[in-house]
Design a protein around this motif. Structure first.
Motif, short mmCIF file in Angstrom:
data_model
loop_
_atom_site.label_atom_id
_atom_site.label_comp_id
_atom_site.label_asym_id
_atom_site.label_seq_id
_atom_site.Cartn_x
_atom_site.Cartn_y
_atom_site.Cartn_z
N GLN A 179 0.83 -1.21 0.00
CA GLN A 179 0.00 0.00 0.00
C GLN A 179 0.86 1.26 0.00
N LYS A 180 1.97 1.23 0.74
CA LYS A 180 2.87 2.38 0.77
C LYS A 180 3.54 2.59 -0.59
N VAL A 181 3.86 1.48 -1.26
CA VAL A 181 4.45 1.59 -2.60
C VAL A 181 3.47 2.26 -3.55
N LEU A 182 2.21 1.86 -3.48
CA LEU A 182 1.18 2.48 -4.32
C LEU A 182 1.04 3.96 -3.99
N HIS A 183 1.09 4.29 -2.72
CA HIS A 183 0.99 5.69 -2.30
C HIS A 183 2.16 6.50 -2.88
N THR A 184 3.35 5.93 -2.83
CA THR A 184 4.51 6.61 -3.39
C THR A 184 4.35 6.84 -4.89
N PHE A 185 3.83 5.83 -5.57
CA PHE A 185 3.58 5.97 -7.00
C PHE A 185 2.63 7.13 -7.28
N ARG A 186 1.62 7.29 -6.46
CA ARG A 186 0.63 8.35 -6.66
C ARG A 186 1.19 9.73 -6.35
N GLU A 187 2.11 9.80 -5.39
CA GLU A 187 2.56 11.09 -4.89
C GLU A 187 3.91 11.55 -5.46
N ASN A 188 4.73 10.62 -5.92
CA ASN A 188 6.09 10.97 -6.33
C ASN A 188 6.12 11.34 -7.81
N ARG A 189 6.45 12.60 -8.12
CA ARG A 189 6.43 13.07 -9.50
C ARG A 189 7.48 12.40 -10.38
N PHE A 190 8.50 11.81 -9.78
CA PHE A 190 9.56 11.18 -10.58
C PHE A 190 9.09 9.89 -11.25
N VAL A 191 8.05 9.27 -10.74
CA VAL A 191 7.61 7.99 -11.29
C VAL A 191 6.34 8.11 -12.11
N ALA A 192 5.79 9.30 -12.23
CA ALA A 192 4.55 9.48 -12.99
C ALA A 192 4.80 9.18 -14.47
N PRO A 193 3.96 8.34 -15.09
CA PRO A 193 4.15 8.02 -16.51
C PRO A 193 3.83 9.22 -17.40
N SER A 194 4.47 9.27 -18.53
CA SER A 194 4.23 10.36 -19.48
C SER A 194 2.93 10.11 -20.24
N SER A 195 2.30 11.19 -20.67
CA SER A 195 1.06 11.09 -21.45
C SER A 195 1.32 11.00 -22.95
N PHE A 196 2.58 11.10 -23.36
CA PHE A 196 2.90 11.05 -24.78
C PHE A 196 2.76 9.62 -25.32
N ASP A 197 2.42 9.53 -26.59
CA ASP A 197 2.25 8.24 -27.26
C ASP A 197 3.61 7.57 -27.42
N PRO A 198 3.84 6.42 -26.78
CA PRO A 198 5.15 5.77 -26.87
C PRO A 198 5.49 5.32 -28.29
N ILE A 199 4.48 4.95 -29.07
CA ILE A 199 4.76 4.53 -30.45
C ILE A 199 5.31 5.69 -31.26
N LYS A 200 4.67 6.86 -31.14
CA LYS A 200 5.14 8.03 -31.88
C LYS A 200 6.54 8.45 -31.42
N LEU A 201 6.78 8.34 -30.11
CA LEU A 201 8.09 8.73 -29.60
C LEU A 201 9.18 7.79 -30.11
N HIS A 202 8.92 6.49 -30.08
CA HIS A 202 9.93 5.54 -30.55
C HIS A 202 10.11 5.62 -32.07
N GLN A 203 9.05 5.95 -32.78
CA GLN A 203 9.18 6.16 -34.22
C GLN A 203 10.08 7.37 -34.50
N LEU A 204 9.93 8.41 -33.69
CA LEU A 204 10.78 9.59 -33.83
C LEU A 204 12.23 9.24 -33.53
N GLU A 205 12.45 8.45 -32.49
CA GLU A 205 13.81 8.02 -32.17
C GLU A 205 14.43 7.25 -33.33
N LEU A 206 13.66 6.35 -33.91
CA LEU A 206 14.15 5.56 -35.04
C LEU A 206 14.49 6.46 -36.22
N GLU A 207 13.65 7.45 -36.46
CA GLU A 207 13.89 8.38 -37.56
C GLU A 207 15.18 9.17 -37.34
N LEU A 208 15.37 9.67 -36.13
CA LEU A 208 16.57 10.46 -35.82
C LEU A 208 17.83 9.62 -35.92
#
Length: 306
Positions: free
Chosen positions: A47-76
């Motif tokens: 439960q504490k681990v879940l609480h940390t996930f909710r409160e810690n900004r360092f672990v918050a997932p990004s809202s960007f599309d991972p497919i588009k991001l990895h496609q951009l990486e491949l292009e670069l």
């Protein structure tokens, strides 16, 4: 000493605590950190681990599309490969002090870890470290220009405000090196290679033209003459590209002699794409003032928003 540390010392009643800990050798220092983390996690719960996930900004997932991001990486990375640049796949951690030792960032803005490492916060430094290691091990022909590139996610301690701002984000960067040839020939060659890449990127991906802003920096003995030579060379390389200059000779303990910013016109607005400049990191690591180093990079999420 900051107020928090003073409060801690008063609480544990060991005024020379930090001096004692820092005097330990690396192995003992890491053993203490491992023990402390082990004791802390032993008291944790799911439960504490879940609480940390909710409160810690360092672990918050990004809202960007991972497919588009990895496609951009491949292009670069495909573009860098075609441009004669060697791509590198980096570890998510770096040697402790990889940024702060060079004066690039305060260590408090880096996620320090155990076992003498820190979470990667700037791939430019790591590529420069790799190039320095290859130079000293005679693994590259340093009489010629060598270019390394990478895409990776980084984590930084600063708290960013606004939409789509996260503690972790993607970075693309190029780091190049060669030995001084006199008359700034080495610097001109390195600068040309980087700017040509970004010019090609903007034309290929966005069908637009880039705009260059050159800013004069100190760090070279004759930095004013150096800047003039770089400015003239850039105009000669890109005669049809708008180029402006900023002559405030600011010493920011980062770029030396010159740094550049790349912009692209969009909807009557100049959008910053990336930046770069010369640094002295490789010369410091290899012990040779003749070793030049040019870095540049851009944010992946910024490109996805264009």
């Amino acid at each position: 000493m900051d107020k928090i540390c003073k409060r801690i010392l008063q609480k544990i009643e060991i005024q020379d605590f930090f001096d004692r800990i820092c005097s330990l050798n690396t192995a003992d220092f890491n053993s203490i950190l491992l023990k402390l983390f082990s004791l802390r996690t032993a008291k944790s719960t799911p439960q504490k681990v879940l609480h940390t996930f909710r409160e810690n900004r360092f672990v918050a997932p990004s809202s960007f599309d991972p497919i588009k991001l990895h496609q951009l990486e491949l292009e670069l990375l495909s573009m860098t490969s075609k441009a004669g640049i060697t791509n590198k796949l980096l570890s998510p951690v770096a040697p402790i002090g990889s940024c702060s030792v060079f004066g690039c960032v305060n260590q408090n803005n880096v996620l320090s870890a155990v076992r003498n490492v820190e979470v990667l916060s700037d791939p430019s430094n790591i590529l420069a470290i790799m190039l320095s290691n290859d130079i000293l091990n005679n693994q590259i022909d340093h009489t010629r220009c060598t270019h390394y590139a990478t895409t990776t996610r980084v984590v930084r301690g600063q708290k960013w405000e606004g939409e789509n701002q996260y503690a972790h984000f993607g970075i693309f960067c190029i780091v190049s090196t060669a030995q001084d040839k006199g008359s700034y020939l080495c610097e001109k060659e390195l600068l040309k290679h980087h700017l040509q890449f970004y010019d090609n990127l903007i034309q290929t991906r966005y069908h637009r033209k880039m705009t260059i802003v050159l800013r004069r920096r100190t760090g070279y003995t004759a930095y004013e003459d150096f800047f003039e030579k770089m400015y003239s060379a850039t105009k000669e390389m890109f005669p049809d590209t708008p180029i402006s200059v900023v002559l405030d000779s600011e010493n920011n303990n980062y770029y030396k002699g010159i740094n550049f910013k790349i912009y692209m016109q969009k909807d009557n607005e100049q959008i910053e794409i990336g930046d770069g400049g010369f640094v002295d990191w490789i010369s410091k690591m290899t012990g040779s003032k003749k070793n030049r180093c040019l870095i540049s990079g851009l944010g992946l999420e910024r490109l996805l928003l264009l």
